[in-house]
Design an enzyme around this catalytic site. Structure first.
Site, PDB file in Angstrom:
ATOM      1  N   LEU A 123       0.858  -1.170   0.000  1.00 53.34           N
ATOM      2  CA  LEU A 123       0.000   0.000   0.000  1.00 53.34           C
ATOM      3  C   LEU A 123       0.904   1.232   0.000  1.00 53.34           C
ATOM      4  CD1 LEU A 123      -3.075   1.047   0.685  1.00 53.34           C
ATOM      5  CD2 LEU A 123      -1.934   1.693   2.767  1.00 53.34           C
ATOM      6  N   SER A 132       2.174  11.866   8.635  1.00 50.48           N
ATOM      7  CA  SER A 132       0.939  12.039   9.414  1.00 50.48           C
ATOM      8  C   SER A 132      -0.069  12.874   8.629  1.00 50.48           C
ATOM      9  CB  SER A 132       1.258  12.742  10.729  1.00 50.48           C
ATOM     10  OG  SER A 132       2.083  11.912  11.518  1.00 50.48           O
ATOM     11  N   ILE A 157       7.592   2.369   2.347  1.00 52.57           N
ATOM     12  CA  ILE A 157       6.510   1.482   1.940  1.00 52.57           C
ATOM     13  C   ILE A 157       6.843   0.025   2.289  1.00 52.57           C
ATOM     14  CG2 ILE A 157       5.128   0.665  -0.013  1.00 52.57           C
ATOM     15  CD1 ILE A 157       4.773   3.690   0.759  1.00 52.57           C
ATOM     16  N   GLU A 237      -6.779  -1.207   9.142  1.00 52.69           N
ATOM     17  CA  GLU A 237      -5.344  -1.473   9.288  1.00 52.69           C
ATOM     18  C   GLU A 237      -4.910  -1.349  10.744  1.00 52.69           C
ATOM     19  OE1 GLU A 237      -3.064   1.203   6.861  1.00 52.69           O
ATOM     20  OE2 GLU A 237      -1.269   1.054   8.087  1.00 52.69           O
ATOM     21  N   GLY A 335      21.260  -8.755  31.970  1.00 54.90           N
ATOM     22  CA  GLY A 335      22.324  -8.821  30.970  1.00 54.90           C
ATOM     23  C   GLY A 335      22.004  -9.777  29.839  1.00 54.90           C
ATOM     24  N   GLY A 359       0.151   5.368  11.473  1.00 56.53           N
ATOM     25  CA  GLY A 359      -0.166   6.566  12.259  1.00 56.53           C
ATOM     26  C   GLY A 359       0.641   6.564  13.534  1.00 56.53           C
ATOM     27  N   GLU A 362       1.004  10.077  18.350  1.00 56.75           N
ATOM     28  CA  GLU A 362       0.486  11.446  18.460  1.00 56.75           C
ATOM     29  C   GLU A 362      -0.755  11.643  17.583  1.00 56.75           C
ATOM     30  OE1 GLU A 362       3.662  10.492  18.030  1.00 56.75           O
ATOM     31  OE2 GLU A 362       4.363  11.015  20.034  1.00 56.75           O
TER      32      GLU A 362
END
Lengths: 384, 276
Positions: A123, A132, A157, A237, A335, A359, A362
């Site tokens: 996509l 954004s 992509i 999605e 560790g 996305g 934020e």
């Protein structure tokens, strides 16, 4: 939980789990270390009916719903988050969207090959100048007689280096249109493959479109329908990709329990120390809360693909929680967790993508809050 | 044969696959204290050569069409293995399950399965795995053929249909024998003779919706003393683990070899001479 309640979903989970533990788990560190995309294994998902899971049988799919797709995503995500990301990008972002929005010609021509794994899909939304702020894209297509001319470029992509078919969003004048573009179309070229911090093995790259001539029947939906396809696609999605991080969190929590029970310090297992107890209890609570939220979002998205609140909220919380759980898992392992062999640090690197891809955290917060205000203004109550 | 036309071409081929659910050998471990096999953790899987038998049937179905019925005798949990077979492309699943069938030996098992096949009616080919991984006798396939009074082709690695005849390749010690036989026939299929496909999600979901038919003792109406433990002539007298022979070793110098040979002859470990 719905994915545990239905007999067929339980069976699907067992089937995916068996496949994933046997074939994906053993190669998952190589996938990460060598940034290796196991192409043949990916194609095998097609023969099992996973790739076209939400597509009806007449187009080569399995005719199941988002719940089944979520179960597959979670179980693959448990063994390899990056493989699951490539699966989600193909199966949900591309295949499901082409089925939902495509003409009969597009469905019949491309879905069987996408469902079988013969074709791999990407996509293409993000551009160098628009992430954004996706609708600020520069890629554009203009009509010339009975076809379109596409120009522009896309970046970051998922699956691009292997993609045979791309679902490309472009500006068409004042509106947006989605196109089906093939990597074999004249004028399509691919840029470099990025070397990423995490999600290694899920190939990410750039794609350029230089005067790509597209026949009008390659338009997905109708000309100008792009915005709604983008937004509804993003909602689905977000819900589906949340499940990668549900799977990742489950793996981190299981490893932490196993290790903290075995590891002895000061004469007892570290699971008995209160500071570890605090970690384990928080990890478990956030894992279960994520799962419940995601499962609610699954039900909502099945009914209304424009439900932005639940889809954004589910991935917002799940991605933050998965990162927290993976970080605590690393701390519990001390560790050994910091050493690559344990496979714990990979979980943390992979989890970080959760707050960036589909996305950012934020943007998700903005989506939840702004849509919530809108809803409350109209209904004077919270969404159910 | 009812399902054949006068030209010998088989129409709507009817195939039966006999399948047993066995514990996954990879998940069986030896109890560290009692040294017995612990199967409790092992998942039930399709007996490996039965997977090859199903695959052989599915390949014929793909080319010739037809219908595949999977039958299995076992506890209720064996339903999962039948669902898996239906997920690979079998059309119908029947589980023969009843407490009175329990503890059957290969004779009683063959008899019960043969009764089930009879109840199913006409058929063309029965496929069975050559033997199971949990008992390994290889009796049941041939036993069913005997009870039904039909031909059998054992140890096959490939099967196909040509002008109404079943052509089967049998893997024998000294080569491959190609057999042509007229259905109805029972075929046993060797392990690893083909690559069994995986199930498809949609078919499995459909299989769950369709369900597995359960046949019990009443359905088959066989006399109680013909089945299960009562119908089993096999008596296991005892089961013993042979004691390991004690071995010893000592360094021997070159000049001591004649003396060592004498000693071995004396102890009866080796023999020297023309009758050796």
């Amino acid at each position: 939980m719905i994915t545990e309640r239905e007999e067929s979903l339980k069976m699907i989970r067992e089937t995916v789990r068996e496949f994933s533990r046997k074939e994906l788990g053993p190669i998952s560190s190589r996938v990460d270390e060598d940034d290796y995309f196991p192409l043949e294994l990916f194609r095998k998902l097609g023969s099992l009916g996973f790739l076209g899971i939400t597509v009806p049988e007449k187009y080569g799919g399995s005719g199941l719903g988002y719940e089944a797709q979520a179960v597959v995503t979670e179980e693959l995500g448990y063994d390899s988050a990056s493989f699951s990301l490539s699966y989600g990008a193909h199966s949900n972002l591309v295949v499901d969207s082409i089925y939902r929005n495509g003409s009969e010609y597009i469905r019949k021509t491309f879905l069987p090959k996408l469902c079988s794994g013969e074709m791999i899909g990407s996509l293409c939304l993000t551009e160098p100048g628009s992430g954004s702020d996706a609708l600020a894209m520069k890629t554009h297509a203009r009509r010339e007689g009975d076809h379109f001319i596409l120009d522009g470029s896309k970046t970051l992509i998922t699956n691009a280096p292997y993609a045979d078919l791309m679902l490309v969003y472009a500006r068409t004048g004042e509106s947006y249109t989605a196109f089906v573009v093939l990597s074999s179309d004249k004028g399509v070229s691919k840029g470099k493959k990025f070397s990423k911090m995490g999600m290694r093995g899920s190939p990410t790259g750039e794609i350029y479109f230089d005067r790509v001539e597209l026949p009008a029947d390659r338009v997905l939906g109708k000309e100008g329908d792009g915005k709604e396809i983008i937004l509804s696609g993003l909602n689905a999605e977000r819900v589906i990709l949340s499940f990668i991080f549900v799977g990742l969190a489950r793996k981190a929590l299981e490893a932490s329990l196993r290790y903290s029970m075995e590891r002895r310090q000061f004469g007892r297992s570290i699971a008995e120390f209160e500071m570890i107890e605090e970690k384990l209890s928080n990890m478990y609570t956030r894992y279960q809360a994520s799962r419940l939220l995601c499962e609610k979002a699954l039900v909502e998205i099945q009914n209304d693909r424009m439900n932005a609140i639940d889809s954004a909220a589910s991935i917002l919380y799940t991605a933050e929680s998965a990162e927290y759980i993976a970080r605590e898992a690393l701390q519990i392992h001390g560790g050994y967790g910091y050493v690559k062999d344990a496979g714990i640090e990979r979980l943390l690197r992979d989890a970080i993508l959760g707050q960036i891809g589909a996305g950012t955290t934020e943007i998700r917060k903005h989506l939840v809050a702004s849509n919530l205000v809108k809803y409350f203004r109209k209904n004077k109550s919270l969404p159910k | 044969m009812e399902s054949s036309t006068s030209t010998g071409d088989i129409v709507a081929l009817k195939m039966i696959v006999m399948m047993k659910q066995v514990p996954d050998a990879e998940e069986i471990f030896i109890d560290p204290v009692k040294y017995t096999l612990n199967r409790s953790q092992a998942r039930g899987i399709i007996n490996p050569s039965d997977e090859n038998a199903l695959e052989a049937a599915l390949r014929i179905k793909e080319k010739e069409g037809g219908e595949i019925t999977v039958i299995s005798m076992g506890p209720p949990q064996a339903e999962n293995a039948i669902i898996e077979c239906m997920g690979r492309g079998a059309d119908r699943g029947i589980l023969i399950t009843d407490r009175v069938f329990a503890a059957a030996d290969t004779y009683a098992t063959s008899l019960t399965l043969a009764a089930a096949v009879k109840k199913l009616g006409d058929f063309d080919i029965i496929f069975a795995g050559e033997s199971t991984t949990d008992s390994g006798t290889g009796h049941v396939g041939p036993g069913v053929a005997e009870f039904l009074g039909i031909d059998q082709v054992t140890y096959t690695i490939d099967t196909r249909i040509e002008s109404g005849m079943l052509i089967a390749e049998r893997e024998l010690e000294d080569g491959i024998e190609v057999v042509s036989t007229k259905p109805p026939v029972l075929v046993t299929v060797l392990i690893n003779s083909n690559l069994p496909r995986r199930s498809r999600l949609r078919l499995k979901v459909d299989a769950i919706k369709k369900g597995v038919e359960k046949w019990d003792h009443d359905t088959l109406s066989l006399p109680v003393d013909w089945v299960g433990l009562k119908g089993s002539p096999t008596l296991v007298g005892a089961l013993k683990i042979p004691e390991e022979r004690k071995r010893e070793s000592r360094p021997v110098k070159l000049e001591e070899i004649p003396a060592l040979v004498d000693e071995l002859v004396k102890k009866g470990i080796i023999k020297i001479g023309e009758d050796a």
